[in-house]
Design an enzyme around this catalytic site. Structure first.
Site, PDB file in Angstrom:
ATOM      1  N   TYR A 151      25.643  28.785  29.460  1.00 46.56           N
ATOM      2  CA  TYR A 151      24.563  27.236  28.981  1.00 46.56           C
ATOM      3  C   TYR A 151      25.417  26.406  28.410  1.00 46.56           C
ATOM      4  CZ  TYR A 151      21.191  30.411  30.715  1.00 46.56           C
ATOM      5  OH  TYR A 151      20.652  30.753  32.377  1.00 46.56           O
ATOM      6  N   GLU A 194      28.206  11.814  24.307  1.00 50.14           N
ATOM      7  CA  GLU A 194      28.667  11.427  23.429  1.00 50.14           C
ATOM      8  C   GLU A 194      30.057  10.798  23.113  1.00 50.14           C
ATOM      9  OE1 GLU A 194      25.990  10.377  21.589  1.00 50.14           O
ATOM     10  OE2 GLU A 194      24.767  11.171  23.074  1.00 50.14           O
ATOM     11  N   GLU A 211      28.933  16.588  15.220  1.00 56.05           N
ATOM     12  CA  GLU A 211      28.520  15.953  15.899  1.00 56.05           C
ATOM     13  C   GLU A 211      27.563  16.132  16.498  1.00 56.05           C
ATOM     14  OE1 GLU A 211      28.677  12.369  17.653  1.00 56.05           O
ATOM     15  OE2 GLU A 211      29.696  12.287  15.395  1.00 56.05           O
ATOM     16  N   GLU A 251      19.573  13.180  17.742  1.00 58.06           N
ATOM     17  CA  GLU A 251      18.531  12.497  18.566  1.00 58.06           C
ATOM     18  C   GLU A 251      17.972  12.679  19.937  1.00 58.06           C
ATOM     19  OE1 GLU A 251      22.542  10.838  19.552  1.00 58.06           O
ATOM     20  OE2 GLU A 251      22.592   9.924  16.618  1.00 58.06           O
ATOM     21  N   GLU A 257       8.935   6.511  21.547  1.00 61.02           N
ATOM     22  CA  GLU A 257       8.921   5.062  20.993  1.00 61.02           C
ATOM     23  C   GLU A 257       9.648   4.675  19.227  1.00 61.02           C
ATOM     24  OE1 GLU A 257       5.525   7.735  19.560  1.00 61.02           O
ATOM     25  OE2 GLU A 257       6.273   7.194  21.206  1.00 61.02           O
ATOM     26  N   HIS A 307       9.892   4.220  15.475  1.00 58.95           N
ATOM     27  CA  HIS A 307       9.103   4.592  13.834  1.00 58.95           C
ATOM     28  C   HIS A 307      10.213   5.126  13.598  1.00 58.95           C
ATOM     29  CE1 HIS A 307       7.152   7.195  11.756  1.00 58.95           C
ATOM     30  NE2 HIS A 307       5.355   6.196  12.441  1.00 58.95           N
ATOM     31  N   LYS A 316      17.582  10.032  12.518  1.00 58.96           N
ATOM     32  CA  LYS A 316      18.765   9.783  13.221  1.00 58.96           C
ATOM     33  C   LYS A 316      19.775   9.246  12.371  1.00 58.96           C
ATOM     34  CE  LYS A 316      16.509   9.065  17.522  1.00 58.96           C
ATOM     35  NZ  LYS A 316      16.606   7.706  18.785  1.00 58.96           N
ATOM     36  N   ASP A 317      19.729   8.496  10.855  1.00 63.70           N
ATOM     37  CA  ASP A 317      20.483   7.727  10.318  1.00 63.70           C
ATOM     38  C   ASP A 317      20.897   9.368   9.692  1.00 63.70           C
ATOM     39  OD1 ASP A 317      19.319   5.654  11.099  1.00 63.70           O
ATOM     40  OD2 ASP A 317      18.823   4.988   9.629  1.00 63.70           O
TER      41      ASP A 317
END
Length: 122
Positions: free
Chosen positions: A14, A26, A67, A74, A83, A85, A92-93
């Protein structure tokens, strides 16, 4: 067959699946991986000390791990809140900022390790 019916594999398969997924999906992880390979080559050519190798390996691990964790954040946000928001963007930032800090620290220490070895060669 359900996951619980499978024989234990200690999770290695896994883990490798996760690593392969990050490498394939990525772009930034692939960039960091190429940079790591170049650093390993430079360290070998410039014959850095054991302590320098230890530091370099820890830093490369730190950057690759952050990373991967950024990718996890993410993916989770996209799953939980597909959606747009403002809070999702902020999360995420922040995760991306952690990667940036790890990469900057690695670059600074890399310069401290490699510049003194490169300058005499010029």
């Amino acid at each position: 067959m359900e996951l619980k019916d499978k024989k234990p594999v200690i999770g290695f398969s896994y883990a490798w699946q996760g690593i392969r997924f990050v490498i394939k999906s990525e772009r930034n992880f692939r960039i960091h991986l190429v940079a790591a390979i170049l650093v390993f080559i430079a360290g070998w050519i410039l014959q850095i000390s054991l302590m320098e190798w230890i530091i370099i390996v820890i830093l490369i691990g730190m950057v690759l791990i952050t990373e991967m964790l950024n990718t996890v954040v993410e993916q989770m946000i996209d799953y939980i809140k597909p959606e747009l928001h403002p809070a999702a963007k902020q999360i995420k930032d922040i995760a991306a900022g952690a990667v940036l800090i790890a990469a900057m620290v690695a670059a600074i220490i890399g310069c401290l390790v490699f510049i003194p070895k490169i300058v005499p060669l010029m």
